[in-house]
Design a protein around this motif. Structure first.
Motif, PDB file in Angstrom:
ATOM      1  N   UNK A 187       0.831  -1.204   0.000  1.00 22.63           N
ATOM      2  CA  UNK A 187       0.000   0.000   0.000  1.00 22.63           C
ATOM      3  C   UNK A 187       0.869   1.258   0.000  1.00 22.63           C
ATOM      4  N   UNK A 188       0.300   2.332  -0.508  1.00 28.01           N
ATOM      5  CA  UNK A 188       0.895   3.653  -0.366  1.00 28.01           C
ATOM      6  C   UNK A 188       0.312   4.301   0.887  1.00 28.01           C
ATOM      7  N   UNK A 189       1.176   4.798   1.745  1.00 25.87           N
ATOM      8  CA  UNK A 189       0.750   5.393   3.018  1.00 25.87           C
ATOM      9  C   UNK A 189       1.189   6.854   3.026  1.00 25.87           C
ATOM     10  N   UNK A 190       0.311   7.789   3.400  1.00 27.44           N
ATOM     11  CA  UNK A 190       0.673   9.216   3.369  1.00 27.44           C
ATOM     12  C   UNK A 190       1.531   9.634   4.566  1.00 27.44           C
ATOM     13  N   UNK A 191       2.615  10.400   4.267  1.00 28.97           N
ATOM     14  CA  UNK A 191       3.468  10.975   5.301  1.00 28.97           C
ATOM     15  C   UNK A 191       3.889  12.376   4.858  1.00 28.97           C
ATOM     16  N   UNK A 192       4.156  13.280   5.821  1.00 28.93           N
ATOM     17  CA  UNK A 192       4.668  14.604   5.445  1.00 28.93           C
ATOM     18  C   UNK A 192       6.126  14.521   5.005  1.00 28.93           C
ATOM     19  N   UNK A 193       6.471  15.287   3.953  1.00 27.77           N
ATOM     20  CA  UNK A 193       7.865  15.323   3.512  1.00 27.77           C
ATOM     21  C   UNK A 193       8.591  16.529   4.114  1.00 27.77           C
ATOM     22  N   UNK A 194       9.812  16.790   3.653  1.00 29.99           N
ATOM     23  CA  UNK A 194      10.608  17.869   4.230  1.00 29.99           C
ATOM     24  C   UNK A 194      10.059  19.248   3.971  1.00 29.99           C
ATOM     25  N   UNK A 195       9.193  19.383   2.955  1.00 28.20           N
ATOM     26  CA  UNK A 195       8.596  20.681   2.644  1.00 28.20           C
ATOM     27  C   UNK A 195       7.239  20.868   3.315  1.00 28.20           C
ATOM     28  N   UNK A 196       6.866  19.881   4.177  1.00 21.24           N
ATOM     29  CA  UNK A 196       5.589  19.983   4.861  1.00 21.24           C
ATOM     30  C   UNK A 196       4.410  19.529   4.030  1.00 21.24           C
ATOM     31  N   UNK A 197       4.680  18.920   2.895  1.00 19.77           N
ATOM     32  CA  UNK A 197       3.625  18.410   2.022  1.00 19.77           C
ATOM     33  C   UNK A 197       3.379  16.935   2.296  1.00 19.77           C
ATOM     34  N   UNK A 198       2.155  16.498   2.185  1.00 19.75           N
ATOM     35  CA  UNK A 198       1.828  15.089   2.386  1.00 19.75           C
ATOM     36  C   UNK A 198       2.047  14.334   1.082  1.00 19.75           C
ATOM     37  N   UNK A 199       2.844  13.278   1.161  1.00 21.35           N
ATOM     38  CA  UNK A 199       3.146  12.474  -0.031  1.00 21.35           C
ATOM     39  C   UNK A 199       2.830  11.015   0.256  1.00 21.35           C
ATOM     40  N   UNK A 200       2.476  10.290  -0.798  1.00 20.25           N
ATOM     41  CA  UNK A 200       2.202   8.868  -0.686  1.00 20.25           C
ATOM     42  C   UNK A 200       3.507   8.083  -0.821  1.00 20.25           C
ATOM     43  N   UNK A 201       3.744   7.177   0.121  1.00 17.13           N
ATOM     44  CA  UNK A 201       5.012   6.446   0.161  1.00 17.13           C
ATOM     45  C   UNK A 201       4.759   4.953   0.051  1.00 17.13           C
ATOM     46  N   UNK A 202       5.521   4.291  -0.807  1.00 10.96           N
ATOM     47  CA  UNK A 202       5.592   2.833  -0.869  1.00 10.96           C
ATOM     48  C   UNK A 202       7.030   2.404  -0.599  1.00 10.96           C
ATOM     49  N   UNK A 203       7.210   1.186  -0.120  1.00 10.22           N
ATOM     50  CA  UNK A 203       8.567   0.745   0.199  1.00 10.22           C
ATOM     51  C   UNK A 203       9.163  -0.067  -0.946  1.00 10.22           C
TER      52      UNK A 203
END
Length: 350
Positions: A141-157
């Motif tokens: 699954x893609x799980x949303x997390x905040x990135x370094x710019x404060x934006x929420x991005x979808x992450x897969x491993x």
């Protein structure tokens, strides 16, 4: 009931190649019908000090074994980002061709949280969230997390793991709520007898399986893994003399760690209240006698067949045999033939 090897060495007891017993024991387990090898996560103390990162030791074990499961006992979940856990263990899963497994713990020593100071206060609450996120990441699954710019991005491993599901346990020192949490999460339980007797453990296992049935169906048995200090030989008295000194010092190192939690020194006591060395030694000797007779796999094969019968009766599914508590490594390796005999006799019983 399955048999595995468990490691938790005090760094002070290690000589020469600190990891030789880990590697040699894992090779033995791999070729003698054992189910798994477990390594822990410990920080900033000699007690367990050889093992700050079970993903690193797990990756090493993946390259020298072919069959045994490679497990963390445990990952301290609040110390790490869920993505970091999922990525690391996916690498171990790939290196081992699908043999990774993880027990998750909430953590208990404030000093460990140097790695994540903000996580200490919410460590118990965050455990379930971490387990859920690691499961989702593991399944692609893609799980949303905040990135370094404060934006929420979808992450897969990446890399994708080999196993579609990561085998999971929740580690408990005996708290009934932790057993129930494991049941609610549909995970196994990794526990020990350091703060609970077999009768109490039986009650905890019953509560765990009641939660499993309620949340995951009557057919879901889960898995109860019990860690036990282990050293077997041909003569009970000889074994007792071999393990007495190392095991007592191992208990002393453990007691030093726990006293530090309670405020430094001997539980924060004033000099006048401090126990004398003679009193400490008496307590350690008393603890050793208790563990030798009713809280371990120390002694002979016949002695411990009876112990296994008691554990089987209360619903233990796996015995994780802690072998690196300070006995000379050659003696430990020699003793594994007796442990394998115990495993074989248990497996072949009528």
């Amino acid at each position: 009931m399955e048999f595995s090897l468990f490691y938790f060495a005090d760094d002070c007891s290690a000589d020469g190649n600190r990891y030789q017993l880990l590697l040699d024991g894992a090779r033995f387990a791999d070729t003698h019908g054992f189910s798994a090898v477990w390594t822990p996560e410990r920080h900033f103390h000699t007690f367990g000090g050889l093992y700050p990162n079970p993903a690193l030791t797990g990756a090493a074990l993946a390259t020298v074994t072919e069959r045994v499961a490679i497990r963390a006992g445990s990952v301290v979940a609040p110390l790490h980002h869920p993505v970091r856990i999922a990525e690391d263990w996916s690498v171990v899963d790939n290196l081992s061709n699908g043999r990774a497994g993880v027990a998750f713990a909430s953590g208990w020593h404030a000093n460990d949280f140097v790695l994540n100071p903000d996580g200490y206060a919410t460590r118990r609450e965050s455990l379930a969230d971490t387990v859920d996120q690691v499961r989702r990441l593991w399944q692609g699954e893609s799980v949303p997390y905040p990135n370094g710019a404060g934006e929420e991005v979808e992450v897969r491993i990446f890399p994708a793991p080999v196993q579609p599901q990561l085998p999971m346990w929740i580690t408990s020192g005996g708290s009934p709520e932790t057993f129930r949490t494991a049941g609610r999460l549909g995970a196994g339980v990794l526990t020990h007898l350091l703060g609970q007797g077999i009768d109490v453990l039986a009650e905890r296992i019953a509560a765990y399986r009641a939660e499993l049935a309620e949340h995951h169906g009557d057919d879901n048995r889960g898995q109860v893994t019990l860690m036990l200090h282990t050293f077997l030989g041909e003569d009970r008295d000889t074994v007792k003399e071999i393990v007495r000194g190392p095991f007592t010092e191992y208990l002393r190192s453990s007691a030093d760690l726990f006293s530090a939690i309670r405020g430094g020194g001997a539980a924060g006591l004033s000099p006048d209240e401090m126990p004398t060395e003679e009193e400490i030694q008496w307590l350690l000797n008393h603890a050793f006698e208790r563990y030798f007779t009713e809280g371990s796999l120390l002694g002979t094969v016949p002695d411990n067949l009876r112990m296994l019968e008691r554990l089987d009766a209360i619903g233990v599914d796996e015995v994780a045999c802690l072998i690196d508590f300070g006995v000379d490594a050659k003696l430990v390796m020699d003793s594994l033939v007796h442990l394998d005999e115990l495993r074989g006799r248990w497996t072949e019983r009528p």
